[in-house]
Write a protein that holds these residues in place. Structure first.
Motif, PDB file in Angstrom:
ATOM      1  N   VAL C 160       0.817  -1.307   0.145  1.00  0.00           N
ATOM      2  CA  VAL C 160       0.011   0.155  -0.012  1.00  0.00           C
ATOM      3  C   VAL C 160       0.648   1.374   0.143  1.00  0.00           C
ATOM      4  N   ASP C 161       1.993   1.205   0.615  1.00  0.00           N
ATOM      5  CA  ASP C 161       2.639   2.477   1.089  1.00  0.00           C
ATOM      6  C   ASP C 161       4.212   2.232   0.678  1.00  0.00           C
ATOM      7  N   SER C 163       6.192   4.851   0.467  1.00  0.00           N
ATOM      8  CA  SER C 163       6.821   5.831   1.211  1.00  0.00           C
ATOM      9  C   SER C 163       7.400   5.156   2.433  1.00  0.00           C
ATOM     10  N   SER C 164       6.860   4.258   2.787  1.00  0.00           N
ATOM     11  CA  SER C 164       7.322   3.552   4.185  1.00  0.00           C
ATOM     12  C   SER C 164       8.459   2.402   3.800  1.00  0.00           C
ATOM     13  N   PRO C 298       2.692   1.232  13.349  1.00  0.00           N
ATOM     14  CA  PRO C 298       1.248   1.728  13.348  1.00  0.00           C
ATOM     15  C   PRO C 298       0.494   0.358  12.912  1.00  0.00           C
ATOM     16  N   GLU C 299       1.212  -0.499  12.232  1.00  0.00           N
ATOM     17  CA  GLU C 299       0.440  -1.708  11.531  1.00  0.00           C
ATOM     18  C   GLU C 299      -0.274  -2.453  12.746  1.00  0.00           C
TER      19      GLU C 299
ATOM     20  N   LEU D  76      -1.261  13.918   4.927  1.00  0.00           N
ATOM     21  CA  LEU D  76      -2.159  13.234   5.926  1.00  0.00           C
ATOM     22  C   LEU D  76      -2.480  11.975   5.427  1.00  0.00           C
ATOM     23  N   GLN D  77      -2.730  11.829   4.140  1.00  0.00           N
ATOM     24  CA  GLN D  77      -3.043  10.684   3.459  1.00  0.00           C
ATOM     25  C   GLN D  77      -1.768   9.692   3.406  1.00  0.00           C
ATOM     26  N   GLY D  78      -0.723  10.353   3.446  1.00  0.00           N
ATOM     27  CA  GLY D  78       0.703   9.415   3.567  1.00  0.00           C
ATOM     28  C   GLY D  78       0.645   8.769   4.769  1.00  0.00           C
ATOM     29  N   ILE D  80      -1.800   8.000   6.684  1.00  0.00           N
ATOM     30  CA  ILE D  80      -2.938   7.012   6.759  1.00  0.00           C
ATOM     31  C   ILE D  80      -2.626   5.846   5.794  1.00  0.00           C
ATOM     32  N   ASN D  81      -1.968   6.071   4.875  1.00  0.00           N
ATOM     33  CA  ASN D  81      -1.357   4.890   4.232  1.00  0.00           C
ATOM     34  C   ASN D  81      -0.551   3.863   5.145  1.00  0.00           C
ATOM     35  N   LYS D  82       0.246   4.671   5.907  1.00  0.00           N
ATOM     36  CA  LYS D  82       1.322   4.096   6.816  1.00  0.00           C
ATOM     37  C   LYS D  82       0.544   3.413   7.964  1.00  0.00           C
ATOM     38  N   ARG D  83      -0.817   3.342   7.957  1.00  0.00           N
ATOM     39  CA  ARG D  83      -1.750   2.579   8.737  1.00  0.00           C
ATOM     40  C   ARG D  83      -2.004   3.362  10.131  1.00  0.00           C
ATOM     41  N   TYR D  84      -1.266   4.503   9.867  1.00  0.00           N
ATOM     42  CA  TYR D  84      -1.806   5.347  11.371  1.00  0.00           C
ATOM     43  C   TYR D  84      -3.318   5.653  11.232  1.00  0.00           C
ATOM     44  N   HIS D  85      -3.858   5.948  12.347  1.00  0.00           N
ATOM     45  CA  HIS D  85      -5.395   6.231  12.526  1.00  0.00           C
ATOM     46  C   HIS D  85      -5.538   7.551  12.755  1.00  0.00           C
ATOM     47  N   LEU D  86      -6.055   8.146  11.867  1.00  0.00           N
ATOM     48  CA  LEU D  86      -6.379   9.794  11.792  1.00  0.00           C
ATOM     49  C   LEU D  86      -7.697   9.865  11.217  1.00  0.00           C
ATOM     50  N   THR D  87      -8.475  10.743  11.955  1.00  0.00           N
ATOM     51  CA  THR D  87      -9.667  11.186  11.526  1.00  0.00           C
ATOM     52  C   THR D  87      -9.567  12.732  10.998  1.00  0.00           C
TER      53      THR D  87
ATOM     54  N   LEU E  96     -12.107  13.020   5.081  1.00  0.00           N
ATOM     55  CA  LEU E  96     -11.201  12.004   4.245  1.00  0.00           C
ATOM     56  C   LEU E  96     -11.503  10.914   4.652  1.00  0.00           C
ATOM     57  N   ARG E  97     -11.477   9.809   3.875  1.00  0.00           N
ATOM     58  CA  ARG E  97     -11.818   8.409   3.957  1.00  0.00           C
ATOM     59  C   ARG E  97     -13.440   8.253   4.352  1.00  0.00           C
ATOM     60  N   LYS E 100     -14.750   5.490   6.473  1.00  0.00           N
ATOM     61  CA  LYS E 100     -14.558   5.115   7.748  1.00  0.00           C
ATOM     62  C   LYS E 100     -15.548   5.509   8.617  1.00  0.00           C
ATOM     63  N   PHE E 101     -16.205   6.702   8.394  1.00  0.00           N
ATOM     64  CA  PHE E 101     -17.482   7.124   8.859  1.00  0.00           C
ATOM     65  C   PHE E 101     -18.605   6.367   8.947  1.00  0.00           C
TER      66      PHE E 101
END
Ligand SMILES: Nc1ncnc2c1ncn2[C@@H]1O[C@H](COP(=O)(O)O)[C@@H](O)[C@H]1O
Ligand SMILES: Nc1ncnc2c1ncn2[C@@H]1O[C@H](COP(=O)(O)O)[C@@H](O)[C@H]1O
Ligand SMILES: Nc1ncnc2c1ncn2[C@@H]1O[C@H](COP(=O)(O)O)[C@@H](O)[C@H]1O
Ligand code: NA
Ligand code: NA
Ligand code: NA
Lengths: 334, 106, 334, 106, 106, 334
Positions: C160-161, C163-164, C298-299, D76-78, D80-87, E96-97, E100-101
């Motif tokens: 998916v990522d 950049s990671s 974070p995963e 921010l999308q980046g 989220i793609n790293k699997r961080y939880h952002l609202t 965003l996303r 999710k909501f």
């Protein structure tokens, strides 16, 4: 030598640890209200302690100490203001705000000095404590006077805001004069002193474990956090510039010297007491005065006076100043 | 349907030293109330870490009927002209029980 | 029997009370920063205390203890990681994050053990305290290594990522290695130990009321809140599933056994000291490691590692583990 | 009338562990500042009670001119793609002193 | 472009005594989560200084897809009818996303 | 005379200082969670202390005290409710909410009374402490009963809300009955008492510095903040009106008299113990009951019951009530 070894006390070392923690960018984040809670405790404890002693000591001498505290509180900012304008590095408004800080005192520095004297086995009178309580107010008032005076000077140049004219000024006046006298830490410190003085005999003993025994430990935690804050501020010294930094190092020396003179000549205190008055003169407030200036002198840049008081003068006093003032007090006494 | 009516939400971010002034302003301008959240942040005036009294920010919210907006903005502009640092923005909201927001704060 | 009666001490009982308060759904809500403030005090107090003693004890032995602390900190997560993959209940990323917690230690469990030994009248050396300070960092680093290694393993599946990839990873690397060494609680604990060790003689006495006398009371309040948090987490054990819960019970036994072996054979400590090293091996961090994993992995799902460390292993150690490790330490010693 | 100009308010709700990253992001993207409020809450990742370091949320606000919005959303999308939880959500606001919001954070 | 979709932000300001009720409500109505900030303020019911348990306010945020808005407002109106003091307003946001909501809170 | 001089103790003086600080509009702002943290400490300390003593005292007498605590908790609100309706100044819902506060107790007032007796050298039994813990719950339940009963009375007039009918009511019922018994401060106080009672001998000594020695100092800080809150509330007495203010002064006298009668006649306590039961009867809760009423009786106006309990009755009890109840207890005893 002994001066140095006297710095190897927990209070000073925790200040250094806090400073270091920030320098190495530790992720340590202290609870937001910790510093405030600790300082409330410290003000109450030092107030009760000092008031209790004052209750048994000569009121004439105490009154004399108060008088000189007021003189120092009014006088030092004037010196600082002149010095700052002389450097031509800050405008009048910033000069007024910065100067006010040096008329007031830093409880943290004062308490570090007490820890220092204790560990050096030097005794001291209780009068400096009441001076600590008294000096906040005049400094704030002078800052206010200098600011509104400067504002009038600049009036021609700075006419953005009509309402900040007489009307606004007068209102600010009252609020600020009021603030100067009802300032939170002043009320807490003076109030505790009165309570310590008038509490019926016996009832104070019960408080001793709270105000004496755990005092040093709480002070260590407080200085740890203050070390972190000092390190946070010192980073901004570039913004402030070398000349102002110089002021932050020279002004405490001037204030310290004057304080020592007052302590020895005017108040006839012991070496320990004289050292403490020197510290009162040398230290700059970073609790009571900054919010007052922020409210009264919005034209001044807070990062100037916070960097100087907290980032430059405070560490300087803790590490270099206190031993130095103690040394001078010893010289003048002998 | 629900009794939703348009209103204006004014958000003011500044030092908590100004709190009393803002509350007085809100009363004067006849808003029905205000809400404050302690905040920290950073801007042109450096970081406000919220660790010391003097570097703590507040986020100040006032919801008013459209017609009351202008007066409040005047006062805020007045503070800004005095060189106070305020971050101010206005958003459109739909309020439940619109009547509630037109009763001035006692 | 005696083991049980040794559990009837305020520290353990307050943990139980907090747990109960949550179970009966009491509306008691503690101030948000209370736990943080109490743990700051506890880390400083235990650090000063231990450092003071270390200052007068054999540095060779201390160094030896540090060495073995590093070995435990690196080794235990590897065992945990293997065990977790073996269960096939969590993916590699979660396994890495969970495992890291078991290399680190729980100060709360350690202090409960000390209260337990005190009340049982068992003496112990001060070396385990320094191990407590040392073990956080290696555990975090191993967690980081396991995670980025797992990430590479999964790379094929999880693209998916972009950049990671290396770039991002390398950056994370540095930040995490840095975080591992400058972690807040590590700095606080190590710093306090140094201060306790180097403070000039006499100046430490003044701190004793603060760090020794009120210590047990503060610990009780801290364990009360931790009891509430444990109960909050244990509810989620369903999400975690029986197998993982089993891991949360077996892993401390493995870590405890290894710790006891190290304490007795490698460090030659007394029964008390050996018990404490056992506790170090058995306990799982819930202060330093979780935020680090949250940032670096974070995963992984935080409710997995928090439920295991705080909801399963922590209560298990407090109620069953400590008396057990003490018992084992006694057996091995005799 | 008042000098109100349109702006975008980005609101980000996430764990406070990410605070430094978000601040760095804001600086990089040339926003004029940011404001943070400590929060608690609940979502797909369970309850964040705010009692422990690791389960404390922050609400992170950034006001930017429309043209700066997209870049921030990319970052921010980046995350989220790293699997961080952002609202994350964006709202339209009218800012007082628009110039203020276009001076990048020092 | 970014996957931004319209959503509704419901903001509720009230005493923290009602927190559990509001959370239960949110779960019942299938929102994906909620966020709470401790607040103080003033209104028709006097000052809520936040110094004592009983005079502390919370600001409660819920972001929902438009279609879920009405149900939540019904419940809030129900609390208001019971004489609870709630300050409620709704704003339009772009989330965003969006997916999710729409996942209800477990 | 002696009564007055007994008021010159730090605890009372700090209450006065806090009150004064607000009256002179000092800008002093205390950390939001300070009061909560201090009260947690106070409840735990008083609980451990009292529980420890109860553990060694006659359980029959303790049970008797609990019984009378329940009777007071149920009875006093009924008197208050009748009195309030009689004044015709508040509707039934407000009457119910206000009355509940007077069945419960104010820990702050109780602890001030203890400080007062200590400084007067008067001894007292430990039974009142358990009554302190017990009285919260019945008061909340009675408040709930009165409220839902009044709601039914008003049903005709107030039909705005169908859902607040049986269904809603029944739900509220359960939640409230539950809340009454699992109320945070009740759990903390009762739990600490149990811990104090069952902790194995010896383990309590370690806690003594924490729960006894620093107790008075913490109490002073707590009363300082409560003084500020009382002054904040008393301002609103205009909203409340003279008649209700009168109730806030008369009700404690009634409750105090009943309490003293119970303490002396029913429980046969010493002068000190009787005074404390008088204080239990006289004081009005401002920690446990207000949130419960806010949740259960939304129709009632919080500024009514907060102003009365915190702004009128609390200061009255601290300054006038305590010495008075002590005086009455002395009269009745002799
Ligand atoms: N662009 C922005 N977005 C959100 N908050 C801001 C922004 N700029 C400034 N602030 C807030 O407003 C406060 C004062 O801003 P300043 O006057 O620029 O120092 C800062 O400390 C921030 O909390
Ligand atoms: N629908 C929502 N409305 C408001 N806040 C939310 C919502 N969903 C999630 N949050 C916040 O975002 C945080 C992280 O969400 P999640 O990633 O779903 O666990 C939660 O702890 C909440 O504070
Ligand atoms: N016009 C308003 N703008 C912002 N917040 C408000 C407003 N009116 C009331 N509030 C908030 O809602 C809470 C309850 O309001 P009230 O029911 O009027 O006492 C107050 O304590 C404020 O925090
Ligand atoms: Na000075
Ligand atoms: Na471990
Ligand atoms: Na009562």
């Amino acid at each position: 030598m002994s001066a140095l070894s006297n710095l190897l006390i927990p209070a000073v070392l925790f200040f250094a640890l806090g400073f270091l923690a920030r320098v190495i960018k530790s992720d340590l984040r202290l609870p937001q209200d910790l510093a405030k809670m600790l300082s409330i405790y410290l003000l109450v404890a030092i107030g009760l302690h000092g008031g209790y002693q004052l209750g048994q000591s000569d009121l004439g001498a105490a009154f004399n100490a108060v008088l000189w505290a007021v003189i120092l509180g009014f006088g030092l900012p004037l010196i600082g203001y002149a010095l700052l304008l002389f450097t031509r590095r800050v405008d009048r408004m910033n000069a007024a705000a910065i100067a006010a800080h040096y008329g007031s005192v830093s409880a943290g520095t004062f308490l570090t000095a007490i820890a220092y004297l204790d560990s050096a086995g030097v005794s001291y009178e209780s009068y400096p404590v009441i001076m600590l309580a008294v000096m906040e107010s005049p400094a704030i008032i002078v800052g206010l006077l200098l600011a509104s005076w400067s504002r009038r000077q600049l009036a021609g140049a700075d006419e953005v805001d009509p309402s900040s004219g007489n009307g606004g000024a007068r209102r600010q006046w009252k609020t600020l004069a009021h603030e100067a006298l009802t300032n939170g830490s002043v009320v807490l410190l003076l109030g505790s002193m009165v309570i310590g003085a008038i509490s019926r005999p016996g009832s104070m003993e019960k408080l001793s474990p709270f105000i004496d025994e755990i005092f040093m430990g709480v002070l260590c935690l407080f200085l740890f956090e203050m070390g972190m804050e000092a390190a946070r501020r010192i980073r901004e010294f570039r913004k402030v510039g070398p000349v102002l930094v110089g002021f932050g190092l020279v002004m405490p020396l001037i204030g310290g010297a004057i304080g020592i003179a007052v302590g020895h000549l005017a108040l006839g205190l012991s070496i320990g007491g004289t050292t403490l008055v020197g510290v009162l003169g040398a230290s700059a407030s970073y609790i009571a005065v900054p919010p007052a200036m922020r409210l009264a002198v919005p034209e001044a840049n807070p990062s100037f006076y916070l960097t100087l008081a907290l980032g430059i003068t405070f560490p300087f006093n803790v590490v270099v100043g206190i031993p130095l003032y103690h040394h001078l007090a010893t010289l003048i006494a002998t | 349907m629900h009794n939703l009516a348009p209103g204006k939400l004014i958000t003011i971010i500044t030092t908590d030293v100004l709190e009393d002034r803002l509350v007085a302003m809100v009363r004067k301008r006849g808003a029905s109330g205000y809400t404050i959240q302690r905040s920290r942040g950073g801007g042109s005036h450096g970081e406000q870490s919220g660790m010391l009294d003097v570097d703590t920010n507040i986020t100040f919210h006032v919801v008013v009927p459209e017609e009351r907006l202008s007066g409040l903005l005047d006062d805020l502009q007045g503070l800004i002209n005095k060189r106070y640092h305020l971050t101010v923005f206005v958003s459109d909201v739909s309020v439940l029980r619109p009547d509630k927001f037109s009763e001035p704060l006692a």
